[in-house]
Design a protein around this motif. Structure first.
Motif, PDB file in Angstrom:
ATOM      1  N   PRO A 157       1.352   6.067  -8.132  1.00 18.46           N
ATOM      2  CA  PRO A 157       0.070   6.604  -7.648  1.00 18.46           C
ATOM      3  C   PRO A 157      -1.028   6.542  -8.715  1.00 18.46           C
ATOM      4  O   PRO A 157      -2.202   6.620  -8.397  1.00 18.46           O
ATOM      5  CB  PRO A 157       0.412   8.052  -7.274  1.00 18.46           C
ATOM      6  CG  PRO A 157       1.690   8.363  -7.971  1.00 18.46           C
ATOM      7  CD  PRO A 157       2.412   7.077  -8.170  1.00 18.46           C
ATOM      8  N   ASN A 158      -0.622   6.372  -9.983  1.00 17.18           N
ATOM      9  CA  ASN A 158      -1.626   6.377 -11.062  1.00 17.18           C
ATOM     10  C   ASN A 158      -2.219   4.991 -11.335  1.00 17.18           C
ATOM     11  O   ASN A 158      -3.150   4.864 -12.104  1.00 17.18           O
ATOM     12  CB  ASN A 158      -1.004   6.940 -12.343  1.00 17.18           C
ATOM     13  CG  ASN A 158       0.218   6.158 -12.756  1.00 17.18           C
ATOM     14  OD1 ASN A 158       0.873   5.532 -11.907  1.00 17.18           O
ATOM     15  ND2 ASN A 158       0.538   6.151 -14.036  1.00 17.18           N
ATOM     16  N   LYS A 177       1.672   3.810  -3.360  1.00 18.11           N
ATOM     17  CA  LYS A 177       1.394   5.240  -3.236  1.00 18.11           C
ATOM     18  C   LYS A 177       2.594   6.056  -3.727  1.00 18.11           C
ATOM     19  O   LYS A 177       2.445   7.074  -4.387  1.00 18.11           O
ATOM     20  CB  LYS A 177       1.091   5.563  -1.768  1.00 18.11           C
ATOM     21  CG  LYS A 177       0.211   6.776  -1.586  1.00 18.11           C
ATOM     22  CD  LYS A 177      -0.207   6.889  -0.137  1.00 18.11           C
ATOM     23  CE  LYS A 177      -0.133   8.311   0.332  1.00 18.11           C
ATOM     24  NZ  LYS A 177      -0.233   8.401   1.795  1.00 18.11           N
ATOM     25  N   ASP A 178       3.792   5.558  -3.391  1.00 19.39           N
ATOM     26  CA  ASP A 178       5.018   6.255  -3.798  1.00 19.39           C
ATOM     27  C   ASP A 178       5.393   5.967  -5.239  1.00 19.39           C
ATOM     28  O   ASP A 178       5.706   6.873  -6.006  1.00 19.39           O
ATOM     29  CB  ASP A 178       6.206   5.790  -2.925  1.00 19.39           C
ATOM     30  CG  ASP A 178       6.188   6.447  -1.571  1.00 19.39           C
ATOM     31  OD1 ASP A 178       5.433   7.422  -1.416  1.00 19.39           O
ATOM     32  OD2 ASP A 178       6.921   5.982  -0.687  1.00 19.39           O
ATOM     33  N   ILE A 234       0.827  -1.211   0.000  1.00 15.33           N
ATOM     34  CA  ILE A 234       0.000   0.000   0.000  1.00 15.33           C
ATOM     35  C   ILE A 234       0.867   1.269   0.000  1.00 15.33           C
ATOM     36  O   ILE A 234       0.735   2.091  -0.909  1.00 15.33           O
ATOM     37  CB  ILE A 234      -1.016  -0.036   1.159  1.00 15.33           C
ATOM     38  CG1 ILE A 234      -1.958  -1.231   0.953  1.00 15.33           C
ATOM     39  CG2 ILE A 234      -1.796   1.261   1.252  1.00 15.33           C
ATOM     40  CD1 ILE A 234      -2.729  -1.663   2.178  1.00 15.33           C
ATOM     41  N   PRO A 235       1.787   1.441   0.991  1.00 15.48           N
ATOM     42  CA  PRO A 235       2.652   2.628   0.911  1.00 15.48           C
ATOM     43  C   PRO A 235       3.560   2.605  -0.322  1.00 15.48           C
ATOM     44  O   PRO A 235       3.846   3.649  -0.907  1.00 15.48           O
ATOM     45  CB  PRO A 235       3.484   2.561   2.196  1.00 15.48           C
ATOM     46  CG  PRO A 235       3.300   1.197   2.749  1.00 15.48           C
ATOM     47  CD  PRO A 235       2.014   0.680   2.225  1.00 15.48           C
ATOM     48  N   ARG A 283      -9.152  -2.276   2.731  1.00 17.56           N
ATOM     49  CA  ARG A 283      -8.084  -3.193   3.121  1.00 17.56           C
ATOM     50  C   ARG A 283      -8.591  -4.395   3.926  1.00 17.56           C
ATOM     51  O   ARG A 283      -7.795  -5.154   4.455  1.00 17.56           O
ATOM     52  CB  ARG A 283      -7.046  -2.452   3.963  1.00 17.56           C
ATOM     53  CG  ARG A 283      -6.432  -1.274   3.234  1.00 17.56           C
ATOM     54  CD  ARG A 283      -5.349  -0.655   4.071  1.00 17.56           C
ATOM     55  NE  ARG A 283      -4.963   0.639   3.521  1.00 17.56           N
ATOM     56  CZ  ARG A 283      -4.152   1.491   4.134  1.00 17.56           C
ATOM     57  NH1 ARG A 283      -3.672   1.173   5.336  1.00 17.56           N
ATOM     58  NH2 ARG A 283      -3.836   2.635   3.591  1.00 17.56           N
ATOM     59  N   TYR A 337     -10.146   1.956   7.077  1.00 14.95           N
ATOM     60  CA  TYR A 337      -9.642   1.617   5.741  1.00 14.95           C
ATOM     61  C   TYR A 337     -10.422   0.423   5.195  1.00 14.95           C
ATOM     62  O   TYR A 337      -9.894  -0.681   5.105  1.00 14.95           O
ATOM     63  CB  TYR A 337      -8.152   1.284   5.790  1.00 14.95           C
ATOM     64  CG  TYR A 337      -7.294   2.366   6.416  1.00 14.95           C
ATOM     65  CD1 TYR A 337      -6.860   3.441   5.640  1.00 14.95           C
ATOM     66  CD2 TYR A 337      -6.935   2.313   7.751  1.00 14.95           C
ATOM     67  CE1 TYR A 337      -6.084   4.448   6.204  1.00 14.95           C
ATOM     68  CE2 TYR A 337      -6.154   3.318   8.323  1.00 14.95           C
ATOM     69  CZ  TYR A 337      -5.743   4.378   7.547  1.00 14.95           C
ATOM     70  OH  TYR A 337      -4.973   5.367   8.104  1.00 14.95           O
ATOM     71  N   ASN A 343      -4.528   2.106 -10.728  1.00 14.59           N
ATOM     72  CA  ASN A 343      -5.781   1.923 -10.018  1.00 14.59           C
ATOM     73  C   ASN A 343      -5.917   0.446  -9.641  1.00 14.59           C
ATOM     74  O   ASN A 343      -6.267  -0.385 -10.463  1.00 14.59           O
ATOM     75  CB  ASN A 343      -6.930   2.363 -10.949  1.00 14.59           C
ATOM     76  CG  ASN A 343      -8.291   2.173 -10.322  1.00 14.59           C
ATOM     77  OD1 ASN A 343      -8.403   2.064  -9.089  1.00 14.59           O
ATOM     78  ND2 ASN A 343      -9.324   2.094 -11.143  1.00 14.59           N
TER      79      ASN A 343
END
Lengths: 315, 403
Positions: free
Chosen positions: B274-275, B270-271, B266-267, B350, B347, B277
């Protein structure tokens, strides 16, 4: 100095006394000068060496609640186990193949490069620096860079596909992984040996070449009959250092295989296996035994080399 | 050379002097305040901040105990071993479930039962606690966990006309087949026991019975066969074949539509991407549900002089208050059943990560864990490189290696 005044012995005898005193003082001073080295060598090198030797006859892990001196003795069983351990034997084979491949090729390339940059060509300083840079680069950084070159959609496969050759999974193929690491090692350390060869080359007196030229020797004859024989001590030195270095290969294999020695143990080296048994499988005694087997191998190989290359050369 | 050595000796002495001087204030405090040294590995800035906040909260509630955090950089397991051998290990430290059997067997860590409230212990996910239990005694309290789930690219699914994430092996294979096109593979699968063992569980296999390896059963072979068959049929590829470092990269770089990974994705996503989906789904099931869970506990050194205070630290850092902070942060899944709800409420997407824990076994296979995993990895490699005729043969050879 006051002693001289007080004593009433003959002057010659006094002189002997002061000489002795001076000698003794010199000895003490000498020891004082080397003391930092002696202490650090004893603490950081000789001590650990003896402890490791002791551990190689024991069953011990760092997690044991008893200290390493109280750990049980197991005699030679660590050494015997090592020679019955198929993974260790595979590691030994891999390391030997690696060494056999890397040492001659690396020294040959280094010698040729040294001969080239020893010539009076334009920009030789630039080339000397350029060839040396890989040596000062961290092996981990080099490995990561090579991962980029050799990955399946990396530069090398792109070049191959340009010539209509099929792409290879360099690090994933059991036959290619070790040669790939070998290429990496040659590239990254050739500069070091080049510099040492260069120093050796500059030690050879010019007068020998001049004499040879008067006798009508060709350039190739000069290299074969003057340079190479007189370079023998340097070659010996490089051979020993390079052999020791290759037998201790660890970083490249660790990075390329994520510490597993895979695929299928094809990149498992002796030091990587030693690290794995010591820190992952908690068998420090066994790991120490492996270290001493490796030491014995390197030691014997060095002695053999000395027999062939070791004689002193006189100019 | 000598100069260098002399310089080095001088440097060592200087460091020694500094170390000596910094130790003094701690000793002065010790008279009034107990200091508990807490050994942790280096983690992301967000995670260290969470721990720092938990420590701050603890010190506010327990003014007579001070926590001194020691961040261990480099190879944590290696550094800890050296610290234990030199008897300088921290009073309380992180312990990966994978290492727990060795630490327990060597009696390096102390049992915690006498400091624990039996009713409160029931709040911990039982599968996690099992990883730190031996001979009926609890040797560590888990702080958080991660299960393996299916991460999938929603856009690729929509384009291929797949409306929902696969829930069975058959659906997984069909989806992977449909998604493999235009240079994209359906699935990224690494040759790693930590990824294929769930499939063995799903076909009803056991890896070990106590300290005895028992993974050469037809069920285990079935799970391994299915995993490798996806690779052989070309619906999946290894990260190496895809030219990426790990499964996560493959999803981030849109080289595959699905990967099997844990909450750390997940993190990372994100890094790194991020695009993209993506969605999270439960691991598809075989004959039954099965999964691996990775967890870390706080354990107490058997040699600590301040056992009571060390136990207070462990209890607080795995207590409801500290774990609700973990749940709120979303950085990890809290190990308490009561806090799982807090996490999924905040969340909801998740939820599969929490749902899988009840079907999971911890990533730990007795005292021979590392040998078993090496052997299983080799078995999978042999099957993948076609060195053996079938999975059962590979596993039979592997079990011999462990023994």
């Amino acid at each position: 100095m006051s002693l001289e005044v007080k004593t009433n012995v003959a002057p010659s005898k006094t002189k002997v006394m002061t000489m002795k005193r001076l000698k003794r003082r010199e000895k003490i001073e000498g020891w004082l000068f080397v003391l930092p080295f002696v202490i650090s060598a004893a603490v950081f090198f000789i001590g650990p060496l003896l402890v490791a030797f002791m551990l190689s006859f024991k069953e011990y892990s760092y997690l044991d609640m008893v200290s390493m001196f109280e750990a049980p003795w197991v005699g030679l069983s660590n050494y015997i186990n090592a020679f019955q351990d198929s993974t260790f034997l595979r590691a030994l084979l891999n390391t030997s193949l690696y060494s056999l491949g890397v040492v001659p090729i690396q020294l040959f390339i280094a010698l040729v490069l040294a001969l080239i940059v020893d010539l009076n060509i334009k920009g030789k300083t630039f080339f000397r620096v350029a060839y040396y840079i890989p040596t000062v680069t961290s092996t981990v950084a080099v490995s990561v860079m090579f991962l980029f070159i050799f990955k399946t959609d990396g530069i090398l496969n792109k070049i191959l596909s340009f010539f209509n050759l099929p792409p290879y999974n360099w690090f994933g193929d059991t036959r290619l992984a070790l040669p790939t690491i070998m290429m990496m090692a040659i590239w990254s350390s050739v500069g070091l040996y080049m510099v040492i060869f260069l120093a050796g080359l500059q030690d050879i007196p010019m007068s020998l070449y001049e004499a040879a030229r008067i006798d009508g020797a060709s350039k190739i004859q000069e290299v074969l009959y003057i340079t190479v024989p007189l370079l023998k001590p340097t070659i010996f030195f490089n051979l020993v250092v390079s052999l020791i270095g290759t037998f201790q290969v660890f970083d490249q294999a660790f990075v390329v295989s994520n510490g597993t020695g895979g695929p299928l143990d094809s990149t498992m080296t002796v030091v990587l296996y030693l690290y794995k048994t010591g820190f992952r499988d908690f068998q420090m005694g066994y790991a120490s035994a492996i270290a001493f087997i490796l030491f014995a191998i390197i030691f014997i190989l060095t002695l053999i080399q000395r027999k062939f290359f070791g004689e002193e050369t006189e100019f | 050379m000598k100069k260098l050595i002399a310089l080095f000796t001088a440097a060592v002495m200087a460091v020694g002097l500094f170390a000596g001087s910094t130790f003094k204030p701690a000793k002065v405090n010790a008279a009034t305040k107990k200091v508990i040294r807490l050994g942790v590995w280096a983690s992301s800035p967000a995670e260290s901040e969470l721990l720092d906040n938990q420590i701050k909260e603890f010190e506010r509630l327990y003014p007579n105990i001070k926590i001194q955090k020691l961040v261990i950089t480099g190879d944590y397991n290696q550094v800890m071993q050296v610290k234990i051998a030199s008897r300088t290990e921290p009073d309380v430290f992180y312990l990966d479930v994978y290492q727990a059997p060795a630490y327990i067997a060597k009696k390096v860590i102390a049992p915690l039962d006498s400091y624990l409230d039996k009713n409160d212990v029931k709040d911990f996910e039982p599968s996690l606690l099992k990883g730190f239990t031996s001979g009926g005694k609890i040797y560590g309290l888990p702080k958080d966990y991660n299960t393996l789930v299916l991460f999938y690219n929603k856009d690729m699914f929509k384009e291929a006309g797949i409306t929902k994430a696969p829930t069975t092996w058959k659906e997984l294979e069909e989806a992977a087949k449909k998604l493999t096109k235009n240079g994209v593979k359906g699935l990224s699968l690494s040759i790693d026991a930590a990824r294929f063992i769930p499939f063995m569980f799903q076909s009803g296999a056991k890896i070990n019975d106590g300290d005895k390896p028992v993974f050469n059963t037809p069920q285990a072979a079935k799970g391994l066969d299915f995993y490798v068959s996806l690779l052989k049929k070309g619906y999946a590829a290894t990260p190496k074949e895809l030219g990426v470092g790990w499964n996560g990269d493959a999803l981030a770089q849109k080289k595959v539509a699905m990967v099997i990974e844990g909450g750390w994705m997940i993190p990372f996503m994100k890094d790194a991407a991020p695009n993209v989906n993506y969605g999270i789904a439960r691991l598809p099931k075989g004959d039954k549900e099965g999964d691996l869970v990775f967890t870390v506990a706080y354990a107490m050194s058997a040699r600590t002089k301040n056992k009571v205070e060390a136990a207070e630290v462990i209890k607080f850092l795995t207590g409801r208050q500290a774990l609700s902070m973990t749940a709120e942060s979303g950085l990890a899944i809290p190990s308490r059943i009561s806090m799982g709800g807090v996490y999924t409420a905040k969340y909801p997407e998740r939820k599969p990560l929490v749902d899988m824990v009840k079907y999971s076994q911890v990533y730990q296979f007795g005292i021979k864990s590392s040998k078993i995993l090496d052997a299983l990895n080799k078995a999978c490699e042999k099957l993948y490189y076609k060195k053996v005729k079938d999975a059962k043969t590979a596993l039979d050879q592997a079990i011999k290696e462990v023994k």
